[in-house]
Design a protein around this motif. Structure first.
Motif, mmCIF file in Angstrom:
data_model
loop_
_atom_site.group_PDB
_atom_site.id
_atom_site.type_symbol
_atom_site.label_atom_id
_atom_site.label_comp_id
_atom_site.label_asym_id
_atom_site.label_seq_id
_atom_site.Cartn_x
_atom_site.Cartn_y
_atom_site.Cartn_z
ATOM 1 N N PRO A 16 31.669 45.324 21.103
ATOM 2 C CA PRO A 16 31.050 45.908 20.107
ATOM 3 C C PRO A 16 31.702 46.570 19.046
ATOM 4 N N VAL A 17 31.222 46.253 17.945
ATOM 5 C CA VAL A 17 32.013 46.816 16.792
ATOM 6 C C VAL A 17 32.208 48.566 17.148
ATOM 7 N N GLU A 18 31.437 48.987 17.514
ATOM 8 C CA GLU A 18 31.576 50.662 17.831
ATOM 9 C C GLU A 18 33.080 50.916 18.653
ATOM 10 N N ARG A 19 33.357 49.901 19.363
ATOM 11 C CA ARG A 19 34.662 50.049 20.349
ATOM 12 C C ARG A 19 35.835 49.426 19.441
ATOM 13 N N VAL A 20 35.443 48.377 18.629
ATOM 14 C CA VAL A 20 36.461 47.659 17.771
ATOM 15 C C VAL A 20 36.901 48.394 16.654
ATOM 16 N N TRP A 21 36.041 48.853 15.782
ATOM 17 C CA TRP A 21 36.185 49.611 14.640
ATOM 18 C C TRP A 21 37.370 50.595 14.798
ATOM 19 N N PRO A 22 37.236 51.577 15.544
ATOM 20 C CA PRO A 22 38.293 52.483 15.644
ATOM 21 C C PRO A 22 39.809 52.032 16.007
ATOM 22 N N GLU A 23 39.752 50.993 16.798
ATOM 23 C CA GLU A 23 41.287 50.257 16.973
ATOM 24 C C GLU A 23 41.666 49.571 15.850
ATOM 25 N N ILE A 24 40.830 48.889 14.790
ATOM 26 C CA ILE A 24 41.183 48.492 13.816
ATOM 27 C C ILE A 24 41.724 49.557 12.638
ATOM 28 N N VAL A 25 41.132 50.715 12.702
ATOM 29 C CA VAL A 25 41.505 51.837 11.807
ATOM 30 C C VAL A 25 42.868 52.456 12.184
ATOM 31 N N ARG A 26 43.265 52.405 13.665
ATOM 32 C CA ARG A 26 44.344 52.534 14.095
ATOM 33 C C ARG A 26 45.575 51.684 13.888
ATOM 34 N N ALA A 27 45.245 50.577 13.817
ATOM 35 C CA ALA A 27 46.228 49.489 13.781
ATOM 36 C C ALA A 27 46.649 49.165 12.380
ATOM 37 N N ILE A 28 45.837 49.321 11.347
ATOM 38 C CA ILE A 28 46.144 48.704 10.073
ATOM 39 C C ILE A 28 46.410 49.785 9.094
#
Length: 111
Positions: A16-28
């Protein structure tokens, strides 16, 4: 700001977006952050934008690269006419997508 789309690539993460979004913010790295959209302004012509949206399978991640440097041909010449650029962008995106999927323990696929 004038901008012209150079390339776009997308993928799906089975989370779900709620799990993915924090990873995107950390990675990029980013210069702008909005709700489920972030952007990175690099150099004189490059703007990369990443966005996430929910889909039935989980989360759709889209990466777009824009020319914000003005004259397309000037930017294209400075970038060797973008020969191979789309393929390199797709390959880099696929690798990043897989890394995020590994951290989340979920399947990923290019769209």
């Amino acid at each position: 700001m004038s901008r012209q789309l150079i390339t776009e690539v997308a993928g799906v993460l089975d989370a779900p977006v709620e799990r993915v979004w924090p990873e995107i913010v950390r990675a990029i790295p980013r210069t702008e952050l909005g709700e489920h959209v972030l952007a990175y302004q690099g150099g004189w012509w490059y703007r990369g934008e990443w966005s996430v949206t929910p889909v039935p399978e989980g989360t759709r991640l889209v990466h777009r690269v824009y020319n914000v440097g003005g004259n397309y041909w000037l930017v294209a010449l400075a970038n060797r006419l973008f020969i191979g650029f789309r393929e390199r962008t797709r390959q880099s995106f696929a690798e990043g997508l897989a890394q995020i999927g590994n951290r989340l323990g979920c399947a990923t696929r290019l769209a």
